[in-house]
Design a protein around this motif. Structure first.
Motif, PDB file in Angstrom:
ATOM      1  N   SER A 282      44.765  45.822  15.872  1.00  0.00           N
ATOM      2  CA  SER A 282      45.822  46.739  16.304  1.00  0.00           C
ATOM      3  C   SER A 282      45.491  48.132  15.766  1.00  0.00           C
ATOM      4  CB  SER A 282      47.169  46.263  15.762  1.00  0.00           C
ATOM      5  OG  SER A 282      47.149  46.350  14.356  1.00  0.00           O
ATOM      6  N   PRO A 283      46.024  49.219  16.370  1.00  0.00           N
ATOM      7  CA  PRO A 283      45.686  50.570  15.904  1.00  0.00           C
ATOM      8  C   PRO A 283      45.966  50.791  14.419  1.00  0.00           C
ATOM      9  CG  PRO A 283      46.769  50.676  18.009  1.00  0.00           C
ATOM     10  CD  PRO A 283      46.852  49.249  17.574  1.00  0.00           C
ATOM     11  N   ASP A 284      47.013  50.128  13.864  1.00  0.00           N
ATOM     12  CA  ASP A 284      47.274  50.323  12.426  1.00  0.00           C
ATOM     13  C   ASP A 284      46.441  49.364  11.578  1.00  0.00           C
ATOM     14  OD1 ASP A 284      48.473  47.908  12.801  1.00  0.00           O
ATOM     15  OD2 ASP A 284      50.528  48.574  12.399  1.00  0.00           O
ATOM     16  N   GLY A 285      45.665  48.521  12.240  1.00  0.00           N
ATOM     17  CA  GLY A 285      44.762  47.616  11.536  1.00  0.00           C
ATOM     18  C   GLY A 285      45.445  46.466  10.830  1.00  0.00           C
ATOM     19  N   LYS A 286      46.756  46.318  11.075  1.00  0.00           N
ATOM     20  CA  LYS A 286      47.483  45.305  10.306  1.00  0.00           C
ATOM     21  C   LYS A 286      47.589  43.970  11.024  1.00  0.00           C
ATOM     22  CE  LYS A 286      50.290  48.420   7.589  1.00  0.00           C
ATOM     23  NZ  LYS A 286      51.461  49.240   7.726  1.00  0.00           N
ATOM     24  N   SER A 287      47.351  43.951  12.345  1.00  0.00           N
ATOM     25  CA  SER A 287      47.456  42.680  13.061  1.00  0.00           C
ATOM     26  C   SER A 287      46.374  42.598  14.125  1.00  0.00           C
ATOM     27  CB  SER A 287      48.845  42.547  13.699  1.00  0.00           C
ATOM     28  OG  SER A 287      49.065  43.624  14.582  1.00  0.00           O
ATOM     29  N   GLN A 288      46.329  41.430  14.754  1.00  0.00           N
ATOM     30  CA  GLN A 288      45.291  41.197  15.753  1.00  0.00           C
ATOM     31  C   GLN A 288      45.907  41.284  17.147  1.00  0.00           C
ATOM     32  OE1 GLN A 288      42.369  41.387  14.972  1.00  0.00           O
ATOM     33  NE2 GLN A 288      41.121  39.590  15.365  1.00  0.00           N
ATOM     34  N   TRP A 289      45.319  42.096  18.041  1.00  0.00           N
ATOM     35  CA  TRP A 289      45.748  42.176  19.438  1.00  0.00           C
ATOM     36  C   TRP A 289      44.668  41.512  20.296  1.00  0.00           C
ATOM     37  CZ3 TRP A 289      48.070  47.707  20.722  1.00  0.00           C
ATOM     38  CH2 TRP A 289      49.149  47.941  19.870  1.00  0.00           C
ATOM     39  N   ALA A 290      44.852  41.543  21.596  1.00  0.00           N
ATOM     40  CA  ALA A 290      43.801  40.974  22.466  1.00  0.00           C
ATOM     41  C   ALA A 290      43.684  41.794  23.739  1.00  0.00           C
ATOM     42  CB  ALA A 290      44.127  39.523  22.804  1.00  0.00           C
ATOM     43  N   LEU A 291      42.439  41.942  24.201  1.00  0.00           N
ATOM     44  CA  LEU A 291      42.170  42.705  25.434  1.00  0.00           C
ATOM     45  C   LEU A 291      41.580  41.745  26.478  1.00  0.00           C
ATOM     46  CD1 LEU A 291      40.466  46.127  25.745  1.00  0.00           C
ATOM     47  CD2 LEU A 291      39.480  44.231  26.976  1.00  0.00           C
ATOM     48  N   PHE A 292      42.071  41.861  27.711  1.00  0.00           N
ATOM     49  CA  PHE A 292      41.583  40.973  28.779  1.00  0.00           C
ATOM     50  C   PHE A 292      41.131  41.780  29.984  1.00  0.00           C
ATOM     51  CE2 PHE A 292      44.543  38.682  26.236  1.00  0.00           C
ATOM     52  CZ  PHE A 292      43.892  37.485  26.025  1.00  0.00           C
ATOM     53  N   VAL A 293      40.061  41.313  30.607  1.00  0.00           N
ATOM     54  CA  VAL A 293      39.636  41.864  31.895  1.00  0.00           C
ATOM     55  C   VAL A 293      39.964  40.779  32.922  1.00  0.00           C
ATOM     56  CG1 VAL A 293      37.677  42.615  33.280  1.00  0.00           C
ATOM     57  CG2 VAL A 293      37.845  43.273  30.892  1.00  0.00           C
ATOM     58  N   ILE A 294      40.720  41.183  33.946  1.00  0.00           N
ATOM     59  CA  ILE A 294      41.251  40.187  34.888  1.00  0.00           C
ATOM     60  C   ILE A 294      40.797  40.509  36.317  1.00  0.00           C
ATOM     61  CG2 ILE A 294      43.414  39.346  35.907  1.00  0.00           C
ATOM     62  CD1 ILE A 294      44.620  39.656  33.095  1.00  0.00           C
ATOM     63  N   HIS A 295      40.362  39.488  37.035  1.00  0.00           N
ATOM     64  CA  HIS A 295      39.990  39.660  38.446  1.00  0.00           C
ATOM     65  C   HIS A 295      40.988  38.897  39.303  1.00  0.00           C
ATOM     66  CE1 HIS A 295      35.989  41.406  37.849  1.00  0.00           C
ATOM     67  NE2 HIS A 295      36.061  40.762  36.694  1.00  0.00           N
ATOM     68  N   ASP A 296      41.412  39.535  40.387  1.00  0.00           N
ATOM     69  CA  ASP A 296      42.329  38.856  41.308  1.00  0.00           C
ATOM     70  C   ASP A 296      41.503  38.022  42.288  1.00  0.00           C
ATOM     71  OD1 ASP A 296      44.311  38.057  42.939  1.00  0.00           O
ATOM     72  OD2 ASP A 296      45.003  40.046  43.546  1.00  0.00           O
ATOM     73  N   MET A 297      41.662  36.710  42.214  1.00  0.00           N
ATOM     74  CA  MET A 297      40.863  35.815  43.061  1.00  0.00           C
ATOM     75  C   MET A 297      41.681  35.296  44.247  1.00  0.00           C
ATOM     76  SD  MET A 297      38.185  35.822  41.254  1.00  0.00           S
ATOM     77  CE  MET A 297      37.147  34.504  41.802  1.00  0.00           C
ATOM     78  N   THR A 298      42.917  35.824  44.406  1.00  0.00           N
ATOM     79  CA  THR A 298      43.833  35.238  45.397  1.00  0.00           C
ATOM     80  C   THR A 298      43.261  35.242  46.804  1.00  0.00           C
ATOM     81  OG1 THR A 298      45.587  36.081  44.004  1.00  0.00           O
ATOM     82  CG2 THR A 298      46.243  35.293  46.163  1.00  0.00           C
ATOM     83  N   ASN A 299      42.750  36.402  47.260  1.00  0.00           N
ATOM     84  CA  ASN A 299      42.233  36.460  48.640  1.00  0.00           C
ATOM     85  C   ASN A 299      41.096  35.489  48.848  1.00  0.00           C
ATOM     86  OD1 ASN A 299      44.027  38.240  49.552  1.00  0.00           O
ATOM     87  ND2 ASN A 299      42.738  40.046  49.275  1.00  0.00           N
ATOM     88  N   GLN A 300      40.198  35.445  47.836  1.00  0.00           N
ATOM     89  CA  GLN A 300      39.048  34.549  47.930  1.00  0.00           C
ATOM     90  C   GLN A 300      39.490  33.092  48.065  1.00  0.00           C
ATOM     91  OE1 GLN A 300      36.353  36.224  45.238  1.00  0.00           O
ATOM     92  NE2 GLN A 300      35.135  34.342  45.103  1.00  0.00           N
ATOM     93  N   ARG A 301      40.469  32.707  47.204  1.00  0.00           N
ATOM     94  CA  ARG A 301      40.934  31.308  47.247  1.00  0.00           C
ATOM     95  C   ARG A 301      41.635  31.012  48.571  1.00  0.00           C
ATOM     96  NH1 ARG A 301      37.629  30.892  44.702  1.00  0.00           N
ATOM     97  NH2 ARG A 301      37.413  30.963  42.465  1.00  0.00           N
ATOM     98  N   LYS A 302      42.423  31.995  49.059  1.00  0.00           N
ATOM     99  CA  LYS A 302      43.135  31.774  50.331  1.00  0.00           C
ATOM    100  C   LYS A 302      42.130  31.621  51.468  1.00  0.00           C
ATOM    101  CE  LYS A 302      47.653  33.778  49.585  1.00  0.00           C
ATOM    102  NZ  LYS A 302      48.418  35.009  49.657  1.00  0.00           N
ATOM    103  N   LEU A 303      41.085  32.471  51.447  1.00  0.00           N
ATOM    104  CA  LEU A 303      40.059  32.382  52.494  1.00  0.00           C
ATOM    105  C   LEU A 303      39.350  31.038  52.452  1.00  0.00           C
ATOM    106  CD1 LEU A 303      38.344  35.878  52.631  1.00  0.00           C
ATOM    107  CD2 LEU A 303      39.527  34.686  54.455  1.00  0.00           C
ATOM    108  N   GLU A 304      39.064  30.600  51.208  1.00  0.00           N
ATOM    109  CA  GLU A 304      38.393  29.300  51.075  1.00  0.00           C
ATOM    110  C   GLU A 304      39.261  28.194  51.649  1.00  0.00           C
ATOM    111  OE1 GLU A 304      37.483  28.926  46.946  1.00  0.00           O
ATOM    112  OE2 GLU A 304      35.918  30.452  47.112  1.00  0.00           O
ATOM    113  N   ARG A 305      40.580  28.304  51.398  1.00  0.00           N
ATOM    114  CA  ARG A 305      41.499  27.280  51.901  1.00  0.00           C
ATOM    115  C   ARG A 305      41.528  27.304  53.430  1.00  0.00           C
ATOM    116  NH1 ARG A 305      47.314  26.702  49.352  1.00  0.00           N
ATOM    117  NH2 ARG A 305      46.057  25.978  47.645  1.00  0.00           N
TER     118      ARG A 305
END
Ligand code: ADP
Length: 423
Positions: free
Chosen positions: A170-193
């Motif tokens: 965390s910016p104050d260094g006192k706790s742990q945060w988490a960062l995520f990179v997310i991809h939207d797979m909805t169209n791909q899955r719908k097309l596959e279906r």
């Protein structure tokens, strides 16, 4: 003497009480200053006369200033991060140790359009998926996890996201945060279906006539020498009918795949709608099916020209007129019509006064292999692909197509076509 003592004590008590009151006021002011994050001017304080007060206010003021600059630094860092990540195509999410969202860039907000501003909301309110929340917790705790896909069901809406994450301090260094990179797979899955369903439907459609043909051929191979001539004739005609059906399905599938390809091969040229509809109606009036139907034309002489592929449009209107022949009883009227709309496009329609289509089926009839009455469609040689070919051709003209069916029956398929094609 006693009287003098009492007066002196009362004065001392009043003085003490006043000093106490001043100190309480001063402490209250100090507390408010700390709460607001604004340093206190100790000269103005009711306790300014106390020597210790100056030291105390100075120490508290220093703490307030330090805290303010830390907070400013933190929001500067987040703003800088937001500016850096804001335009990334990948969605980025930062959550703190209590799952509060601290950063959600534009791409992430597009994946979750339901909530207007994601920052400061709890993650659980946005992403209702226990496996994803477990993934977030494990990532924050430092477990190295591979990229993972999650299905998020929100009412009747389903999203598929692929996430990879890393713990960050965390910016104050006192706790742990988490960062995520997310991809939207909805169209791909719908097309596959859609693709999976299409392959399953196409195989089913092809298998039915094929197994009938195979069965009759096997019977003929085993018994053609001893078989009655009339039976043999009936068998051969059934084989012929089903092989024609097989051919129609394959022809329609090929037409669809050509229309969906990168080179659908449309040739646009000016087309006079008035004469086009006149000739089309004459052609269909001369067909044997037309003996039981009336074909009328409702196109104003002033309708003018549109830029279109006449041959492909003939396929569209042919399909709609043949459907009207197939699905309406004897004596029905089929109207071909067109009218200019105010926005440089025309609306064309094929309308019949047959039984129409139930409202629940209307949105689906342009889907591949969708039939309202399966039996009737097969009986009349339908493939269930006609209207989906119609939709593709209209879309390749930059237009749209929809169906309307009234309470008293009747079906109108309406097309909106632009007068000019984009270069
Ligand atoms: P098909 O080859 O089965 O005719 P289409 O894609 O052309 O397939 O049409 C889809 C379904 O829409 C048909 O199976 C039929 O049930 C229904 N339909 C199409 N046109 C009409 C119409 N004019 N009146 C009633 N139902 C229709």
């Amino acid at each position: 003497m006693i009287y003098f003592l009492i007066v002196a004590l009362a004065v001392a008590l009043a003085f003490c009480l006043r000093a106490l009151w001043k100190q309480n006021r001063a402490l209250h002011d100090l507390e408010q200053a700390a709460r607001r994050g604004q340093p206190l001017l100790h000269d103005e304080s009711p306790a300014a006369y106390l020597p210790a007060w100056a030291v105390l206010t100075e120490a508290v003021n220093r703490l307030i200033t330090q805290n303010n600059s830390l907070q400013q630094q933190r929001s500067d860092q987040l703003a800088q991060l937001e500016a850096t990540l804001g335009n990334l195509r990948e969605a980025v999410l930062i959550v703190d140790s209590a799952n509060y969202i601290h950063l959600a860039n534009r791409a992430l907000r597009e994946i979750f359009p339901g909530a207007r501003d994601l920052v400061n909301l709890r993650l659980e309110l946005i992403v209702r998926s226990a496996p994803f929340l477990d993934y977030v917790r494990a990532t924050r705790e430092g477990t190295v996890l591979p990229r993972e896909e999650f299905e998020i069901v929100d009412g009747d809406h389903t999203l598929w996201i692929e996430a990879s994450g890393a713990p960050i301090p965390s910016p104050d260094g006192k706790s742990q945060w988490a960062l995520f990179v997310i991809h939207d797979m909805t169209n791909q899955r719908k097309l596959e279906r859609v693709r999976r369903d299409f392959v399953a439907n196409a195989s089913h459609e092809l298998r039915t006539p094929l197994s009938i043909i195979k069965g009759y051929i096997e019977t003929l191979v085993d018994g053609h020498q001893t078989m009655e001539l009339a039976d043999r004739d009936k068998f051969l005609r059934t084989i012929q009918r089903h092989s024609e059906r097989l051919k129609s399905i394959i022809d329609d599938l090929l037409a669809l795949s050509r229309l969906e390809s990168a080179t659908p091969g449309l040739k646009f040229a000016p087309l006079s709608l008035n004469s086009y509809f006149g000739e089309l109606a004459d052609e269909y009036r001369n067909r044997p099916q037309a003996a039981d139907h009336t074909v009328t034309v409702n196109v104003p002489a002033s309708i003018g020209l549109i830029e279109a592929d006449g041959e492909k449009l003939a396929h569209v209107f042919g399909n709609l007129i043949e459907n009207a022949f197939k699905y309406t009883p004897r004596g029905a009227t089929i109207e071909l019509g067109a009218a200019a709309t105010d926005d440089n496009s025309v609306e064309c329609w094929v309308r019949d006064d047959g039984p129409g289509i139930p409202a629940a089926d209307l949105p689906h009839i342009f889907e591949r292999f969708y039939r309202v009455e399966k039996g009737r469609s097969r009986e009349t040689g339908g493939t269930g692909l006609g209207l989906s070919i119609v939709k593709h051709i209209v879309q390749l003209h930059g237009g749209s197509v929809w169906a309307e069916s009234g309470e008293g029956g009747g079906l109108a398929i309406r097309l909106r076509l632009p007068r000019r094609q984009k270069a």
